[in-house]
Design an enzyme around this catalytic site. Structure first.
Site: not given
Length: 237
Positions: A18, A43, A45, A50, A70, A100, A190-191, A213-214
């Site tokens: 946004r 993390h 990148r 993000h 990370e 990811t 992760h997941d 996170g997710h």
């Protein structure tokens, strides 16, 4: 108790979609710690889609728990980590265009590179962890790099567990047993989710930390962030 580190990348993704500074990632980091999280993970990148590099610096003064950064150790990442000096750096071999993280290190093929990078971080008082697939040879390879910890890449487990296959935990348990024998600390991520975290934790001896996170952010849309953090902490006891 296994520590919970909240990965706040998705908060930065929402902010960036946004423009402006809503939601504020620094305030969110303060809040999840206040709600009981024992760490904050980011993390960054190269495309800053993000977490932005400036966020790395802005978060440093407010993360009073464990600060885990990370990323793929390209030179810019290495320089920032050495400047900020987080509690832990987690090395992830993700491509710049990866949506990811999608694979662990080949700790045998990349041994020399990892040895050099890890030595530099450890010489600066930064705990190191490397992202690995649940393969015994990769755990042995990780030991040879000099890393303090490994982070087990748990996507395969999470997918199979969602299909009802509890046997998917077996390679992770075997790797954890070996890591303990080699005196490597064990993290995971992760997941992992509210659905699978207790089963995973109960089957991984001496699991020190999970980075989530997710799933945690998605679950918080329905249940609220403070409530979800508390739910994870209960499952990790």
């Amino acid at each position: 108790m296994t520590k919970l580190s909240v990965n706040i990348n998705k908060i930065a993704t929402l902010r960036n979609s946004r423009g402006g500074d809503v939601p504020n990632v620094v305030q969110f980091a303060k809040d999840v710690q206040r709600f009981g999280s024992q760490g904050v993970t980011i993390h960054p990148r190269p495309d800053e889609r993000h977490i932005r590099y400036q966020d790395v610096y802005d978060l440093k003064p407010v993360v009073h728990t464990e600060y885990n950064i990370e990323g793929n150790p390209i030179q810019k990442f290495i320089d920032i980590v050495l400047e900020v000096k987080p509690t832990q750096v987690t090395l992830v071999p993700d491509a710049e265009d990866a949506i990811t993280s999608n694979a662990g290190w080949d700790t045998i093929k990349h041994k020399e590179f990892l040895v050099d990078v890890i030595k530099e971080f450890k010489n600066n008082g930064i705990r190191t962890s490397i992202f690995v697939d649940p393969e015994l040879k990769q755990i042995e390879g990780a030991k040879a790099t000099g890393t303090d910890r490994i982070e087990l890449y748990t996507e395969a487990f999470a997918h199979q567990y969602s299909l009802g296959n509890e046997q998917a935990i077996q390679p992770y348990t075997e790797c954890a047993v070996l890591a303990n024998e080699l005196n490597l600390g064990i993290n995971a991520g992760h997941d992992l989710s509210l659905e699978n975290i207790k089963f995973f934790k109960d089957n991984i001896p001496n699991l020190l930390e999970v980075s989530i996170g997710h799933a945690l952010i998605a679950e918080s849309l329905y249940l609220g962030i403070e409530n979800v953090v508390q739910m994870y902490l209960q499952r990790l006891k």
